[in-house]
Design a protein around this motif. Sequence first.
Motif, PDB file in Angstrom:
ATOM      1  N   THR A 113      -7.603   3.208   5.728  1.00 18.40           N
ATOM      2  CA  THR A 113      -7.939   2.891   4.296  1.00 18.40           C
ATOM      3  C   THR A 113      -6.839   3.661   4.241  1.00 18.40           C
ATOM      4  OG1 THR A 113     -10.042   2.225   3.593  1.00 18.40           O
ATOM      5  CG2 THR A 113      -8.561   3.679   2.672  1.00 18.40           C
ATOM      6  N   ALA A 114      -5.461   3.728   3.868  1.00 13.31           N
ATOM      7  CA  ALA A 114      -4.914   4.473   3.414  1.00 13.31           C
ATOM      8  C   ALA A 114      -3.705   3.935   2.480  1.00 13.31           C
ATOM      9  CB  ALA A 114      -3.627   4.495   4.862  1.00 13.31           C
ATOM     10  N   SER A 115      -1.948   5.032   2.117  1.00 15.87           N
ATOM     11  CA  SER A 115      -1.383   4.943   1.776  1.00 15.87           C
ATOM     12  C   SER A 115      -0.775   3.303   1.305  1.00 15.87           C
ATOM     13  CB  SER A 115      -1.024   6.054   0.634  1.00 15.87           C
ATOM     14  OG  SER A 115       0.405   6.126   1.984  1.00 15.87           O
ATOM     15  N   ALA A 116      -0.362   2.561   0.394  1.00 15.60           N
ATOM     16  CA  ALA A 116       1.169   1.762   0.626  1.00 15.60           C
ATOM     17  C   ALA A 116       2.054   2.551   0.371  1.00 15.60           C
ATOM     18  CB  ALA A 116       1.039   1.009  -0.301  1.00 15.60           C
ATOM     19  N   GLU A 117       2.313   3.619   0.676  1.00 12.40           N
ATOM     20  CA  GLU A 117       3.827   3.940   0.791  1.00 12.40           C
ATOM     21  C   GLU A 117       3.935   4.450   2.390  1.00 12.40           C
ATOM     22  OE1 GLU A 117       3.815   4.229  -2.243  1.00 12.40           O
ATOM     23  OE2 GLU A 117       2.262   5.297  -1.459  1.00 12.40           O
ATOM     24  N   LEU A 118       2.581   5.193   2.956  1.00  9.09           N
ATOM     25  CA  LEU A 118       2.600   4.925   4.992  1.00  9.09           C
ATOM     26  C   LEU A 118       2.269   3.474   5.260  1.00  9.09           C
ATOM     27  CD1 LEU A 118       1.747   6.542   6.896  1.00  9.09           C
ATOM     28  CD2 LEU A 118      -0.606   5.670   7.170  1.00  9.09           C
ATOM     29  N   LEU A 150     -10.372   7.294  -3.641  1.00  9.39           N
ATOM     30  CA  LEU A 150     -10.228   7.273  -4.835  1.00  9.39           C
ATOM     31  C   LEU A 150      -9.100   7.846  -5.122  1.00  9.39           C
ATOM     32  CD1 LEU A 150     -14.147   7.266  -6.180  1.00  9.39           C
ATOM     33  CD2 LEU A 150     -12.256   5.042  -5.816  1.00  9.39           C
ATOM     34  N   GLY A 151      -8.452   9.015  -4.239  1.00 10.60           N
ATOM     35  CA  GLY A 151      -7.732   9.508  -4.471  1.00 10.60           C
ATOM     36  C   GLY A 151      -6.593   9.279  -4.410  1.00 10.60           C
ATOM     37  N   ILE A 152      -6.438   8.122  -3.301  1.00 13.06           N
ATOM     38  CA  ILE A 152      -5.628   7.410  -3.130  1.00 13.06           C
ATOM     39  C   ILE A 152      -5.279   6.326  -4.442  1.00 13.06           C
ATOM     40  CG2 ILE A 152      -4.450   5.800  -1.709  1.00 13.06           C
ATOM     41  CD1 ILE A 152      -6.117   6.385   1.163  1.00 13.06           C
ATOM     42  N   CYS A 153      -6.083   5.709  -4.463  1.00 13.75           N
ATOM     43  CA  CYS A 153      -5.763   4.818  -5.923  1.00 13.75           C
ATOM     44  C   CYS A 153      -5.704   5.945  -7.208  1.00 13.75           C
ATOM     45  CB  CYS A 153      -7.526   4.310  -5.999  1.00 13.75           C
ATOM     46  SG  CYS A 153      -8.540   3.510  -4.677  1.00 13.75           S
TER      47      CYS A 153
END
Length: 296
Positions: free
Chosen positions: A101-106, A246-249
Motif C-alpha cells: 500500500t503506497a502512493s499513486a505517485e510511486l 491514512l497519511g497517503i490518503c
Amino acid sequence: MPQDISTVAFIGLGVMGYPMAGHLAGAGLDVRVYNRTADKAAAWVAEHGGSHHPTPREAAHGADLVLVCVGNDGDVRQVALGDDGALQGMAAGSLLVDHTTASAELAAELDAACREHGIGFVDAPVSGGQQGAERGTLTIMCGGALADFELAAPLLEHYGRAVTLMGPAGSGQLTKMVNQICIGGLIQGLTEGLHFADKAGLDPLRVVEVISQGAAGSWQMDNRHRTMIEDEYEHGFAVDWMRKDLGICLDQARRLGARLPVTALVDQFYADVQAMGGGRWDTSSLLRRLRDPDKA
C-alpha cells in the motif's frame, strides 16, 4: 512477455507476504524469496520449499514474475529500484507486481522505470488483512495495462478471491485509498456505537447480534466486535500501518482538492492511540481511546 509463468520471486515476507508467497508455492510454482531479515526467509523456505536469496536482485534473477510486499514508498524504492533492487535482476519481458500500500505517485514512477527496462508493471494493493492472506481470500485492486493484468491475475488468484483491474497504473493505489477512507469511518462508527451501548447499560453482544442483521452491518462489526468488547487488541492490522495509509490518503486528497474531514479526524484519533502506546494494536483499538480518555 512469458505466457506460462513457472518461476516467481516474492520480495517481503511480513505478516501478509509470508502466507501469500506460501500460496504460490502450494500451487506448484518455483518461488524465490527475499526478506530483509534473512532468518525469516530461511524459515519460509524450510516450510514451503523454493529458495531464499541475499538481495532482491538475486531473488528476481530468472523469475518471470516478481511480487513485492513491503512497508512504504521508501521500502519499495529500495527493493525495486536500488542498486541491488529487483529491476537490476529482471529480464525484459518479465513482470513486476507491487502489493505494497503506497502512493499513486510511486506507482507511476515504478511503471515508468519498468517500461524503460521492457518490463510490465501492475500496482496491486490488497485488503483483507493477515487473515485474508492466510485464507487466500484477499481483495486485490490493480492498476496497469490490460495485458500485464491478464498475465498476473491467474497467479494473484491463488491468494485473492477478488482480483480487479481498476484502470492504468496508480489506479489500484487510488482504489486502496478509498478502501482505507471507508474503513476508518466504519471503525470509528462501531467504536462510538459500542461505547454508547455500554454507557446506556445495554448488552453489547445482543446489540450487535440485532443491528448486524440490518443496515448497520459491516465486516468490521462481524469480525471485530467481540475483541473490542473484550478490550483485546493484540492482533490484526496495526494502528501504525493505518496511520501510514491514512497519511497517503490525506496527501492525495490535498492534491486532488478532495475534502476528507472524517478521515482527518480519525487519523488524529489514531495518533491518540499511538500516544497511549498502542501503535501495534489493531485498528479497532479506537474504543480503548474512549474507555480511557485520561490516557488519550
